[in-house]
Design an enzyme around this catalytic site. Structure first.
Site, PDB file in Angstrom:
ATOM      1  N   ARG A  56     -11.561  15.320   8.724  1.00 19.95           N
ATOM      2  CA  ARG A  56     -12.052  15.772   7.569  1.00 19.95           C
ATOM      3  C   ARG A  56     -13.607  16.287   7.695  1.00 19.95           C
ATOM      4  O   ARG A  56     -13.923  15.587   8.673  1.00 19.95           O
ATOM      5  CB  ARG A  56     -12.644  14.607   6.171  1.00 19.95           C
ATOM      6  CG  ARG A  56     -11.009  14.317   5.768  1.00 19.95           C
ATOM      7  CD  ARG A  56     -11.281  13.793   4.418  1.00 19.95           C
ATOM      8  NE  ARG A  56      -9.801  12.615   3.822  1.00 19.95           N
ATOM      9  CZ  ARG A  56     -10.198  11.383   3.794  1.00 19.95           C
ATOM     10  NH1 ARG A  56     -10.983  10.472   4.875  1.00 19.95           N
ATOM     11  NH2 ARG A  56      -8.680  11.061   3.883  1.00 19.95           N
ATOM     12  N   GLU A  99      -7.933  -5.871   5.358  1.00 21.45           N
ATOM     13  CA  GLU A  99      -7.688  -5.016   4.066  1.00 21.45           C
ATOM     14  C   GLU A  99      -6.770  -6.006   2.955  1.00 21.45           C
ATOM     15  O   GLU A  99      -6.165  -6.112   1.948  1.00 21.45           O
ATOM     16  CB  GLU A  99      -7.652  -3.180   3.792  1.00 21.45           C
ATOM     17  CG  GLU A  99      -9.279  -3.022   3.882  1.00 21.45           C
ATOM     18  CD  GLU A  99      -9.173  -1.040   4.365  1.00 21.45           C
ATOM     19  OE1 GLU A  99      -8.099  -0.995   5.357  1.00 21.45           O
ATOM     20  OE2 GLU A  99      -9.335  -0.725   3.570  1.00 21.45           O
ATOM     21  N   ASN A 119       0.944  -1.119   0.136  1.00 22.13           N
ATOM     22  CA  ASN A 119      -0.229  -0.061   0.012  1.00 22.13           C
ATOM     23  C   ASN A 119       0.812   1.212  -0.305  1.00 22.13           C
ATOM     24  O   ASN A 119       1.368   1.203   1.601  1.00 22.13           O
ATOM     25  CB  ASN A 119      -1.155  -0.030   1.240  1.00 22.13           C
ATOM     26  CG  ASN A 119      -2.007   1.192   1.836  1.00 22.13           C
ATOM     27  OD1 ASN A 119      -1.343   1.861   0.343  1.00 22.13           O
ATOM     28  ND2 ASN A 119      -2.948   1.145   2.638  1.00 22.13           N
ATOM     29  N   ARG A 147      -2.465  -2.468  -3.331  1.00 24.66           N
ATOM     30  CA  ARG A 147      -3.860  -1.139  -3.698  1.00 24.66           C
ATOM     31  C   ARG A 147      -3.798  -0.214  -4.127  1.00 24.66           C
ATOM     32  O   ARG A 147      -2.952   0.622  -4.439  1.00 24.66           O
ATOM     33  CB  ARG A 147      -3.644  -0.725  -1.997  1.00 24.66           C
ATOM     34  CG  ARG A 147      -4.677  -0.001  -1.473  1.00 24.66           C
ATOM     35  CD  ARG A 147      -4.541   0.969  -0.287  1.00 24.66           C
ATOM     36  NE  ARG A 147      -6.287   1.847   0.304  1.00 24.66           N
ATOM     37  CZ  ARG A 147      -6.148   2.963   0.481  1.00 24.66           C
ATOM     38  NH1 ARG A 147      -4.884   3.268   1.394  1.00 24.66           N
ATOM     39  NH2 ARG A 147      -7.305   3.631   0.768  1.00 24.66           N
ATOM     40  N   HIS A 149     -13.111   2.633   0.104  1.00 23.79           N
ATOM     41  CA  HIS A 149     -13.070   1.783   0.906  1.00 23.79           C
ATOM     42  C   HIS A 149     -13.241   0.683   0.423  1.00 23.79           C
ATOM     43  O   HIS A 149     -13.921   0.165   1.516  1.00 23.79           O
ATOM     44  CB  HIS A 149     -13.376   2.436   2.766  1.00 23.79           C
ATOM     45  CG  HIS A 149     -12.830   2.967   3.340  1.00 23.79           C
ATOM     46  ND1 HIS A 149     -13.749   4.264   3.983  1.00 23.79           N
ATOM     47  CD2 HIS A 149     -11.496   3.552   3.768  1.00 23.79           C
ATOM     48  CE1 HIS A 149     -12.893   5.355   4.924  1.00 23.79           C
ATOM     49  NE2 HIS A 149     -11.034   4.638   4.318  1.00 23.79           N
TER      50      HIS A 149
END
Ligand code: AMP
Length: 395
Positions: A240, A383, A7, A90, A179
């Site tokens: 965020r 993941e 990743n 990823r 996601h």
């Protein structure tokens, strides 16, 4: 087969070497501060974590250090790179081009590059990881696993913005969602744990981490998700803002003398529970603060949980019901107080919480009572394992 999962970010890189037969991670770690100075963190399974400062001017050196660590005589976990069967990457944005994972070819790289506009910080960094692995391990298959792919089943009514249609045609402005690997993985586990047929089920997944998103999955296909063109839309997150009135941007720009980049920086990095609490983006700090009487920390947690509950409510409408709700990721897995707050809004669905199970730590479990109309689970996302599985399936 042993699969190296990568990743790759702009200045960091997370990796895991996974044995796909046992699905155990043989080693995990990360490279930090690539292009600045450089540090390798290497953790072989069942052994001490090692942190070494190493000069990493580019990702090339970083990945080479990872490969050296995996194969070194002292605490490596494989004898040579011959044992690595494939590399799974990823990739953040696959636009509308990628609806599932693919083996990487020159054409695939070109197509990913065409999505760079949509994720200018992430996709180029992801591709650096791909190219470096191709160079350092020639001949090994590389697979791209996209954050956006799972959400490509959303119908147009869910992914179109109320904007001039030509922006979609000219610039591909639409909702994509992120996601996806986690929503895919967790919704499958949720169906299995609930004993329902994935292809005949209504599942809502709340992926609540520093970045947070919710998805509505019907009969195994994503129908809606809270993130949009970028990961800024939707829930109130660590830093965020999530959904806001777009006019706030012009208003704040005028008041604070900011340009668009300045406002975007505020919305991405200085907002969310961090901005609200003026304390931290981390829910451990917020809980501690709230328990000590910090009202802004308590408010930030309330705002976060309320937004999650509202999204779940709207997705129950989108799905015309729900069988299973699953909480996952850092907050979803580890913050019982937040789960309880969210579920306190959802009693009308016939959900009843099993407080003991909710407050317990540990493995994936049911946290609703056995007579609850909707089953609620805590499920740890993985993941990397999902990327490993998809990589094996393709090579
Ligand atoms: P993730 O992005 O999935 O790694 O989630 C990271 C976030 O999970 C952190 O910023 C915290 O807000 C939250 N988190 C992790 N551990 C805990 C915990 N024990 N209690 C509450 N929140 C936690």
């Amino acid at each position: 087969m042993k699969v190296l999962v990568i990743n790759c970010g702009s200045s960091s890189l997370k990796y895991q070497l996974i044995d796909s037969d046992t699905e155990e991670a043989l080693a995990t770690g990360l490279c930090e501060r690539i292009g600045i100075d450089g540090r390798l963190v290497y953790q072989p399974a069942g052994a001490e974590k090692e942190k070494t400062d190493l000069a990493m001017p580019t990702h090339n050196e970083a990945i080479q250090f990872v490969l050296d660590a995996l194969t070194n005589d002292k605490n490596g976990v494989i004898k040579s790179l011959d044992e690595v069967g494939a590399i799974g990457h990823r990739i953040v944005h696959g636009g509308e081009k990628f609806t599932k994972s693919v083996v990487i070819t020159d054409d695939v790289i070109k197509a990913i590059e065409e999505c760079n506009d949509l994720a200018p910080l992430h996709n180029p960094a992801n591709l650096i990881g791909v190219r470096t692995c191709q160079k350092l391990m020639p001949g090994k298959p590389n697979v791209a696993v996209f954050d956006t792919a799972f959400h490509q089943t959303m119908p147009a009514k869910a992914y179109m913005y109320g904007l001039p249609y030509e922006y979609y045609e000219k610039y591909a402005v639409r909702r994509y969602g992120f996601h996806g690997t986690s929503h895919d993985f967790v919704s499958h586990v949720a169906a299995e744990m609930a004993g329902v047929d994935y292809k005949n089920s209504k599942i809502i997944v709340a992926h609540l981490g520093n970045g947070a998103s919710i998805s509505a999955v019907k009969n195994g296909e994503c129908q809606d998700t809270s993130m949009g063109l970028t990961p800024l839309e939707g829930l109130v997150m660590g830093t965020r803002s999530g959904d806001i009135d777009p006019s706030i941007m012009e208003f704040i720009a005028g008041k604070e003398g900011l340009d668009i980049a300045g406002v975007m920086n505020v919305l991405n990095k200085k907002s969310g529970v961090q901005g609200l609490s003026q304390l931290s983006s981390d829910f451990r700090d917020l809980e501690e603060g709230a328990n000590a009487g910090n009202e802004k920390a308590a408010l930030a947690m309330d705002v976060f949980a309320y937004r999650v509950a509202k999204y779940i409510g709207s997705y129950v409408a989108a799905l015309n019901g729900v069988d299973v709700i699953a909480f996952t990721a850092g907050i979803g897995e580890n913050a019982p107080a937040i789960r309880e707050k969210v579920l306190s809004y959802l009693g009308y669905l016939g959900i009843t919480l099993n407080a003991d199970e909710n407050n317990r730590r540990g493995e994936d479990r049911l946290i609703s009572t056995t007579d609850s109309k909707v089953k609620v689970f805590v499920i740890s996302t993985n993941e990397e394992l999902a990327i490993c599985r998809q990589t094996v399936a393709l090579v």
